[in-house]
Design an enzyme around this catalytic site. Structure first.
Site, mmCIF file in Angstrom:
data_model
loop_
_atom_site.group_PDB
_atom_site.id
_atom_site.type_symbol
_atom_site.label_atom_id
_atom_site.label_comp_id
_atom_site.label_asym_id
_atom_site.label_seq_id
_atom_site.Cartn_x
_atom_site.Cartn_y
_atom_site.Cartn_z
ATOM 1 N N THR A 1 0.875 -1.172 0.000
ATOM 2 C CA THR A 1 0.000 0.000 0.000
ATOM 3 C C THR A 1 0.905 1.212 0.000
ATOM 4 O O THR A 1 2.048 1.123 0.417
ATOM 5 C CB THR A 1 -0.839 0.028 1.304
ATOM 6 O OG1 THR A 1 -1.734 -1.060 1.293
ATOM 7 C CG2 THR A 1 -1.629 1.304 1.482
ATOM 8 N N ASP B 1 -8.337 -1.493 5.254
ATOM 9 C CA ASP B 1 -8.345 -0.268 6.059
ATOM 10 C C ASP B 1 -8.141 0.984 5.208
ATOM 11 O O ASP B 1 -8.567 2.078 5.597
ATOM 12 C CB ASP B 1 -7.245 -0.336 7.123
ATOM 13 C CG ASP B 1 -5.855 -0.526 6.510
ATOM 14 O OD1 ASP B 1 -5.735 -1.218 5.468
ATOM 15 O OD2 ASP B 1 -4.884 0.021 7.066
ATOM 16 N N THR C 1 0.124 1.139 6.625
ATOM 17 C CA THR C 1 0.273 0.050 5.664
ATOM 18 C C THR C 1 0.430 -1.232 6.465
ATOM 19 O O THR C 1 0.884 -1.208 7.610
ATOM 20 C CB THR C 1 1.514 0.226 4.761
ATOM 21 O OG1 THR C 1 2.689 0.286 5.591
ATOM 22 C CG2 THR C 1 1.436 1.473 3.914
ATOM 23 N N GLY D 1 -4.640 -4.713 7.156
ATOM 24 C CA GLY D 1 -5.747 -3.770 7.344
ATOM 25 C C GLY D 1 -6.757 -4.214 8.365
ATOM 26 O O GLY D 1 -7.325 -3.395 9.100
HETATM 27 N N1 ASP Z 1 -3.470 -2.165 4.466
HETATM 28 C C1 ASP Z 1 -3.736 -2.821 3.212
HETATM 29 C C2 ASP Z 1 -4.993 -3.611 3.313
HETATM 30 O O1 ASP Z 1 -5.174 -4.289 4.293
HETATM 31 C C3 ASP Z 1 -2.667 -3.723 2.734
HETATM 32 C C4 ASP Z 1 -1.278 -3.229 2.894
HETATM 33 O O2 ASP Z 1 -1.034 -2.187 3.438
HETATM 34 O O3 ASP Z 1 -0.373 -3.917 2.502
HETATM 35 O O4 ASP Z 1 -5.751 -3.611 2.381
#
Ligand code: ASP
Length: 347
Positions: free
Chosen positions: A197, A228, A248, A251
């Site tokens: 992310t 998230d 990141t 989430g």
């Molecule tokens: N936070 C992101 C999600 O859960 C994924 C990530 O940050 O790698 O969709």
């Protein structure tokens, strides 16, 4: 030359921050302790993958671009980079092999927010989130409705699955079950990471703040899953009187602690950004269900929080030692180390 209005705004902001504790009439929360110094100093902070983007955003802010427009230009670089498998074009798909994107943003000076979830076929969900903010009375659009809105706003539809991510998806699918009808191949090729992310936050010389987060979410997710990143208060949050924060990593863990909001609230209470991110991580660990804890009681996943205060102080925190984050200020763009809760576990 600043306009008269800009000059008056910056002088008023400087005067506000000069007093020790200020009850800001625009703030919905408690008075914020005045920061030590730094107003007048633009700073951009992001996850490490934003190392190119923080420079683009910083240069635009210095030239007078609005801080939200500047950081969205920063994250667009990753969204449009087909080699980046965590966001936009080339992002890893869901279990059906379809790329579904999430993004959200907040504009501090006008107290507005926008968000999209499970958006298909549009490469720059951050811009669609901003369009929701700019052109509707809503904050969040998801799925088919979000796509129809984007198309109506003039965004162009395109295939987001690249040849590389299609191959990764097939490999993941083939290895799901030894007894299914898909033959396992390429056993020496590891299945790709499942998260990724970009979160970016900026403060400009006037002390105006914005934040944005964009992602293809968890790879191989159940179709329709929203992480998230598009949840205002989790994936990112911004209060122009205090600062901004975003995340990141896993989430599902962040949503339960509203980590973006919580980190900003810790800064509102007067905590330094590095303390605020660590306290958010502690809360997250306390809210982690047993099935996700290792034998030593620590989470079996990782997650990061990024925090930027109105006065330009910044930090990022990670559960396990080793992660970095990107920052750009008058000293240029660079990677710095996240503070951490735990040493990196030995394998
Ligand atoms: N936070 C992101 C999600 O859960 C994924 C990530 O940050 O790698 O969709």
């Amino acid at each position: 030359m600043p306009t008269r209005r800009e000059f008056l705004a910056s002088t008023a902001a400087a005067a506000t921050l000069a007093s020790r504790t200020v009850a800001d009439p625009r703030s919905s929360g408690a008075p914020m302790p005045a920061p030590a110094a730094g107003l007048g100093r633009p700073v951009v902070v992001s996850s490490a993958n934003g190392i190119r983007g923080v420079k683009v955003a910083y240069d635009r802010i210095v030239r007078g671009t609005d801080c939200l427009d500047a950081i969205i230009a920063g994250v667009n670089i990753q969204e449009l980079d087909a080699d980046d498998q965590s966001v936009g074009v080339g992002g890893l798909p869901n279990a059906d092999g379809v790329v579904q994107l999430d993004a959200s943003c907040m504009h501090g000076p006008t107290k507005r927010a926008g968000s999209v979830g499970a958006l298909e076929g549009i490469a720059t969900p951050s811009l669609v989130a901003k369009a929701v903010m700019d052109y509707t009375d809503h904050i969040m659009l998801v799925g088919e409705g979000a796509k129809r809105f984007a198309l109506a706003m003039g965004f162009k539809e395109q295939e987001l699955l690249t040849e590389k991510t299609r191959q990764d998806w097939l490999r993941w699918k083939a290895r799901l079950n030894k007894d299914d009808a898909w033959l396992d191949h390429d056993d020496d090729v590891a299945i790709k990471f499942t998260t990724g992310t970009i979160n970016m936050n900026a403060v400009d010389a006037r002390g105006d703040i914005s934040s944005v987060t964009t992602t293809s979410g968890m790879a191989w997710k159940i179709p329709g899953r929203i992480g998230d990143s598009p949840v205002i208060g989790a994936g990112q949050y911004c209060d122009n009187t205090v600062g901004a924060a975003g995340s990141t990593g896993r989430g599902e863990a962040n949503i339960k602690v509203c980590g973006g909001f919580l980190t900003v609230e810790f800064m509102r209470q007067g905590l330094a950004p590095e303390v605020a991110v660590l306290k958010t991580l502690e809360r997250l660990v306390a809210m982690t269900e047993t099935r996700l804890l290792r034998a030593d009681g620590r989470p079996n996943f990782d997650i990061q929080f990024y925090a930027l205060a109105k006065d330009g102080r910044y930090a990022a925190g990670t559960l396990y030692e080793g992660a970095q984050f990107a920052v750009c200020d008058e000293r240029g763009a660079r990677l710095e180390k996240c503070v951490h809760l735990y040493p990196r576990p030995s394998r």
